[in-house]
Design a protein around this motif. Structure first.
Motif, short mmCIF file in Angstrom:
data_model
loop_
_atom_site.label_atom_id
_atom_site.label_comp_id
_atom_site.label_asym_id
_atom_site.label_seq_id
_atom_site.Cartn_x
_atom_site.Cartn_y
_atom_site.Cartn_z
N GLY A 167 0.80 -1.22 0.00
CA GLY A 167 0.00 0.00 0.00
C GLY A 167 0.83 1.26 0.00
O GLY A 167 0.36 2.32 -0.43
N VAL A 168 2.07 1.18 0.45
CA VAL A 168 2.95 2.35 0.51
C VAL A 168 4.00 2.32 -0.59
O VAL A 168 4.22 3.31 -1.30
CB VAL A 168 3.65 2.43 1.89
N LEU A 169 4.64 1.18 -0.78
CA LEU A 169 5.82 1.12 -1.62
C LEU A 169 5.52 1.18 -3.11
O LEU A 169 6.28 1.80 -3.88
CB LEU A 169 6.63 -0.13 -1.29
N LEU A 170 4.46 0.56 -3.58
CA LEU A 170 4.18 0.62 -5.01
C LEU A 170 3.75 2.02 -5.47
O LEU A 170 4.18 2.47 -6.54
CB LEU A 170 3.14 -0.43 -5.40
N PRO A 171 2.94 2.76 -4.72
CA PRO A 171 2.70 4.16 -5.11
C PRO A 171 3.98 4.98 -5.12
O PRO A 171 4.14 5.86 -5.98
CB PRO A 171 1.72 4.66 -4.03
N VAL A 172 4.91 4.72 -4.19
CA VAL A 172 6.20 5.42 -4.20
C VAL A 172 6.97 5.08 -5.47
O VAL A 172 7.55 5.96 -6.12
CB VAL A 172 7.03 5.06 -2.95
N ALA A 173 6.96 3.81 -5.84
CA ALA A 173 7.63 3.40 -7.08
C ALA A 173 7.03 4.11 -8.28
O ALA A 173 7.75 4.50 -9.22
CB ALA A 173 7.54 1.88 -7.25
N LEU A 174 5.71 4.29 -8.30
CA LEU A 174 5.06 4.98 -9.41
C LEU A 174 5.51 6.44 -9.48
O LEU A 174 5.81 6.94 -10.58
CB LEU A 174 3.54 4.91 -9.26
N MET A 175 5.60 7.10 -8.35
CA MET A 175 6.01 8.50 -8.35
C MET A 175 7.44 8.65 -8.86
O MET A 175 7.75 9.56 -9.65
CB MET A 175 5.86 9.10 -6.95
N VAL A 176 8.32 7.75 -8.44
CA VAL A 176 9.70 7.79 -8.92
C VAL A 176 9.74 7.51 -10.42
O VAL A 176 10.48 8.16 -11.18
CB VAL A 176 10.57 6.78 -8.15
N GLY A 177 8.94 6.54 -10.87
CA GLY A 177 8.90 6.21 -12.29
C GLY A 177 8.40 7.36 -13.15
O GLY A 177 8.94 7.62 -14.23
N PRO A 216 6.33 -8.12 -21.46
CA PRO A 216 5.30 -7.43 -20.66
C PRO A 216 5.23 -7.88 -19.21
O PRO A 216 5.05 -7.04 -18.31
CB PRO A 216 4.02 -7.75 -21.41
N ASP A 217 5.34 -9.18 -18.94
CA ASP A 217 5.26 -9.66 -17.56
C ASP A 217 6.39 -9.13 -16.68
O ASP A 217 6.30 -9.17 -15.45
CB ASP A 217 5.25 -11.19 -17.52
N GLN A 218 7.45 -8.62 -17.30
CA GLN A 218 8.58 -8.08 -16.54
C GLN A 218 8.51 -6.57 -16.36
O GLN A 218 9.44 -5.96 -15.84
CB GLN A 218 9.88 -8.47 -17.24
N ALA A 219 7.40 -5.96 -16.77
CA ALA A 219 7.28 -4.50 -16.72
C ALA A 219 7.49 -3.95 -15.32
O ALA A 219 8.34 -3.06 -15.10
CB ALA A 219 5.91 -4.08 -17.26
N LEU A 220 6.74 -4.46 -14.37
CA LEU A 220 6.81 -3.92 -13.01
C LEU A 220 8.15 -4.20 -12.34
O LEU A 220 8.79 -3.27 -11.82
CB LEU A 220 5.65 -4.47 -12.17
N PRO A 221 8.65 -5.44 -12.31
CA PRO A 221 9.94 -5.66 -11.67
C PRO A 221 11.09 -4.94 -12.37
O PRO A 221 12.08 -4.56 -11.71
CB PRO A 221 10.13 -7.19 -11.72
N THR A 222 10.99 -4.69 -13.68
CA THR A 222 12.05 -3.96 -14.38
C THR A 222 12.10 -2.51 -13.92
O THR A 222 13.18 -1.94 -13.70
CB THR A 222 11.84 -4.03 -15.90
N VAL A 223 10.94 -1.88 -13.77
CA VAL A 223 10.89 -0.51 -13.25
C VAL A 223 11.55 -0.44 -11.87
O VAL A 223 12.35 0.46 -11.58
CB VAL A 223 9.43 -0.01 -13.18
#
Length: 467
Positions: A186-196, A290-297
């Motif tokens: 709930g915290v870390l993935l939104p942070v990853a989105l902001m950095v991305g 495509p399946d590697q999109a999130l872990p690659t970011v």
């Protein structure tokens, strides 16, 4: 990866194992293993439900499909959190009328008899193993992308960890690890989105580089394909065993309603986050799988220290769903098949031992399934075609309206299964209409016709008692 990142990941693994081992002392009977003693209040229910259904499919799978198809896939998949909110308000509270119930089969059996309960139990087990397979495949994908370890090795290692704590602590361990995992995702993935987004040049820079079709409502799907996906995600996971089991774990209807509905609201936000991460990956790394999109970011753009925490969060997202499907499969076998048809007189302690052995066997079956499907979303949709066309209509009619029509339920479940199979694998889904929809319609029509002509409709007894 930096040493600091490795320490963060290692600390997460240790925390999960400690929870599993210490929780083992609280498991004294099968009810503790299955529904955590019916003591899961709504904030905890919200966290464990959100962590359960926002797993590999909702994170890696949604990001991967958005990488390929854009926000259109998110708009289709958003049917699931909408359905979860509606179920939370109208269905989940009524599940608490069924005293002592631990599975969907418990409820179906009380309305439609033992044969329907057996069929429901078998379908529940196959479905959960399939969905468990999607989470296991997602675990392998994360490990492969982040650490360069072969997917097969990642699948085996990740699933072994899940097996250890879920076998030791049952639902208690699953719920407690889910709360930890929810806090991380709930915290870390939104942070990853902001950095991305920052790495892609901000919101305006990101939007300028995304293909126009990836921002449209229907994308490249077409109206029929979009509606098919929407209905598949709306009905494909409705009241599946892990979610129904969570509602049954609540102490009362109010806690069931609040926990279930609030998890659906959170899902609306989370689906946007995971889909947007897929578009960030498309802009920054257009040539990846495509399946590697999130872990690659996560691997390529996050700073040292945060990378390890987000990787742990990704693993947490997937493991929180994996442990739920694993526990549910075991409980379904114990309640709907073993104690109902094989050994009704088995004692509590011995049944608990059987459940733990079953847990291990189910985990192995899920590994085999995960290594045999082409992608995370393919595994998800394969599993969806089994549940909605068989169980959803009889279950909802039973819970909401007290319908008791054994012949109609059995015929409808078999008809739904047959319609889905013929349409999907024999006719290969003509007109682009998914087999799930055809099976669901076949189920509903068959149930209605036979219920009207051959079965009687009787009211549910107090507290969901036997007819």
């Amino acid at each position: 990866m930096n040493v600091l990142d490795g320490i963060g990941i290692f600390a997460y693994f240790v925390a999960v194992l400690v929870i599993g081992v210490t929780t083992m002392r609280r498991i004294s009977n099968p009810a503790d293993f299955a529904v955590a003693g019916n003591r899961i209040v709504w904030p905890v229910l919200f966290a464990t439900l959100a962590a359960s259904f926002l797993g590999g499919g909702a994170s890696l799978g949604r990001a991967g499909e958005s990488f390929s198809s854009g926000y259109a896939f998110m708009f289709a998949a958003i049917a699931f959190p909408i359905q979860t909110i509606l179920v939370g308000y109208f269905v989940a509270p009524k599940l608490k009328r069924y005293q002592g119930a631990e599975t969907v089969g418990d409820i179906m059996g009380r309305h439609y008899g033992k044969p329907v309960r057996l069929l429901t139990g078998v379908i529940s087990m196959v479905y959960c193993i399939g969905l468990l397979g999607t989470q296991v495949l997602a675990l392998g994908t994360v490990v492969n992308t982040i650490f360069g370890i072969p997917t097969t090795v990642g699948v085996i290692v990740g699933m072994t960890l899940v097996l250890v704590y879920s076998t030791a602590g049952g639902m208690w361990a699953t719920v407690q690890t889910d709360v930890l995992q929810f806090a991380m995702l709930g915290v870390l993935l939104p942070v990853a989105l902001m950095v991305g987004i920052g790495s892609a040049g901000g919101v305006s820079g990101l939007l300028e580089r995304i293909p126009e079709t990836h921002l449209s409502f229907f994308g490249d799907y077409g109206l029929i394909a979009f509606i098919g996906l929407f209905l598949a995600f709306g009905f494909g996971e409705m009241l599946i065993p892990p979610y129904a089991q969570r509602a049954l774990s609540a102490p009362d209807p109010t806690n069931a309603r609040k926990g279930y509905a609030s998890a659906g609201v959170f899902g609306l936000f989370f689906y946007f986050v995971s889909a947007s991460l897929g578009l960030v990956a498309l802009v920054l790394f257009p040539n990846i799988d495509p399946d590697q999109a999130l872990p690659t970011v996560v691997r390529e753009i996050l700073p040292v220290g945060l990378t390890g925490l987000v990787v742990a969060g990704l693993l947490a997202v997937v493991m929180s769903s994996a442990d739920s499907y694993l526990n549910s499969t075991t409980v379904v076998f114990a309640k709907d098949i073993f104690t109902t048809f094989i050994n009704p007189k088995v004692e509590g302690r011995r049944l608990l031992r059987y459940e733990r052995v079953t847990n291990v066997f189910v985990g192995v079956a899920a590994i085999v399934f995960a290594l045999s499907v082409p992608s995370i979303v393919d595994a998800l949709l394969y599993s969806y075609t089994l549940w909605a066309p068989t169980v959803v209509v009889p279950l909802v009619l039973a819970v909401l309206f007290g319908v008791r029509a054994p012949k109609a339920a059995m015929a409808a479940m078999l008809a739904g299964m047959l319609c889905t199979s013929v349409w999907t694998w024999l006719l290969e889904e003509p007109f682009g209409i998914t087999g799930l929809i055809v099976g669901l319609l076949g189920n509903a029509v068959t149930f209605t016709v036979i219920a009207v002509t051959a079965d009687r409709r009787r009211p549910v007894l107090a507290h969901g008692g036997e007819a």
